[in-house]
Design a protein around this motif. Structure first.
Motif: not given
Length: 430
Positions: A21-23, A28-31, A119-125, A130-136
């Protein structure tokens, strides 16, 4: 399987589901602009995320395989491990058959609630914050999973691509940035306090240059101060004192026969050095840039750049002079009240909370901004407040003419030779 083992398996499944879910949400949210900036600064992880955004099909396929697989296993393990314990608890009050049904329901709700939160709400929020840092961080392990599951990923990805093709849809992400996107970001920045309201207005004004015509900013024909080629020095001195401008058109016979223009700074230098103000005595007559009155302000800036000029004569389709414009006029439109005139010289004067005194030649975009009006009727037919009044009244307005529109009352206060000088605008009660 004991209760402890079941709970351990559920915890592992929740962690795996949270990872996927975090991935998903972080990619998707990374700018894209932020990622490109980090990639240009030498971060290879940002470049990897950019490549995944360009071809997200395999990435999303792995995410969905993981999420659905975990959901199925979680339901099986949770129902089988927790139902007996809930059933024993309910047997204190109900029959064994009823307790078994209630135990199943309680186990189902508990597993759903735990998975939904952890498994859904917390990881997605978290991913949204911090989308870019986590995506990397997650891009590398996701790339490993994509490679490991390549046959399955290929099958599902190609099936999805075929479905897009059959429906005539675009499967590629559209990352084009429009002016509306930039304006929305500027507005969001102003609301968040990152941009000052005046800075946001400057950005908005820049994008308005494409839609505003030169006639909405120029000095109109009846306000032009101009010279004749053979005017006496006394006439020139008197006019620059009475009407100080940066440049003056020089004409033959009348204003529609422009020979060029003279720079006010050069005239002042000659006066200070004791030299005569005469075109026959060395006063330079510059070639005037002539532009049509249907150009946008962006096109005017381009004309100034190509001609290396900052002053232009504006003519209509009949080659009659309708106004003059300077580079400063255009830049004042961009900068707004940061470089605007004093209160006494403003075209829009706010009298109180509900009324404004506005010059008839005020550009209609400035009127809309002052009154907080998004759209006006027949907007393509006029460029000034006077034009708006003429269109709405269907005739040349006279003094004391009034009409109401959109919660505002427009009253003509002063007319000079058919030119609307002043208009009182009053907000009417709802």
């Amino acid at each position: 399987m004991t209760l402890l083992q079941s709970l351990l398996v559920i915890a592992v499944l929740i962690a795996v589901s949270a990872f996927f879910a975090l991935a998903e949400i972080s990619l998707a949210a990374s700018r894209r602009l932020r990622l490109r900036q980090m990639a240009d600064e030498g971060d290879p992880r940002a470049e990897r995320v950019l490549r995944l955004q360009e071809q997200p099909g395999p990435y999303i396929t792995v995410v969905q395989i993981g999420l659905n697989g975990v959901a199925i296993l979680g339901g099986v393990v949770g129902e089988g491990s927790l139902t007996p314990y809930f059933a024993r608890f309910f047997e204190l009050w109900f029959t064994p058959e009823t307790s078994q049904g209630l135990g199943f329901g309680a186990s189902f709700v508990t597993i759903i609630a735990v998975f939904l939160i952890f498994a859904d709400l917390f990881p997605k929020r978290l991913g949204m914050s911090q989308p870019e840092r986590l995506a990397m961080v997650l891009a590398a392990p996701m790339q490993v999973l994509i490679t490991a599951l390549m046959p399955v990923v290929w099958l599902f990805t190609r099936s999805t691509d075929l479905l897009f093709k059959l429906l005539g849809l675009h499967a590629q992400r559209d990352d084009r940035i429009t002016s509306a996107d930039i304006l929305a970001m500027a507005e969001a920045g102003a609301q968040a306090g990152v941009l000052a309201l005046r800075e946001q207005q400057v950005i908005t004004n820049v994008f308005e240059l494409d839609t505003r015509l030169v006639s909405s900013v120029m000095t109109s024909r009846d306000r032009i101060a101009w010279f004749l080629r053979d005017d006496a020095e006394s006439v020139l001195r008197a006019r620059i004192v009475a009407e100080p401008f940066s440049a003056y058109p020089v004409c033959r016979d009348d204003i529609d026969h422009v020979l060029g223009y003279v720079d006010a700074k050069e005239m002042f230098q000659r006066v200070l050095s004791g030299q005569p103000l005469s075109f026959d005595a060395g006063l330079t007559l510059h070639k005037a840039l002539v532009i049509p009155d249907r150009l946008s302000l962006t096109e005017v800036l381009e004309q100034f750049r190509q001609a290396h000029e900052d002053f232009a004569i504006v003519v209509n389709e009949y080659s009659l002079v309708v106004g003059v414009i300077t580079l400063n006029d255009v830049m004042s439109t961009v900068m707004g009240d940061l470089v605007g005139p004093s209160d006494e010289e403003q075209q829009i004067v706010r009298r109180d909370e509900h009324s404004w005194l506005i010059d008839g030649l005020t550009p209609i975009q400035d009127v809309q901004r002052a009154l907080d009006i998004d759209t006006l009727p027949h907007a393509e037919e006029y460029e000034t407040l006077a034009g708006f009044l003429m269109v709405m009244l269907r005739r040349v307005p006279k003094r004391t003419d009034t009409f109401s529109w959109g919660g505002y009352c427009f009253e003509v206060l002063d007319v000079d030779s058919h030119r609307i000088d002043q208009v009182m605008v009053t907000r009417t009660p709802a």
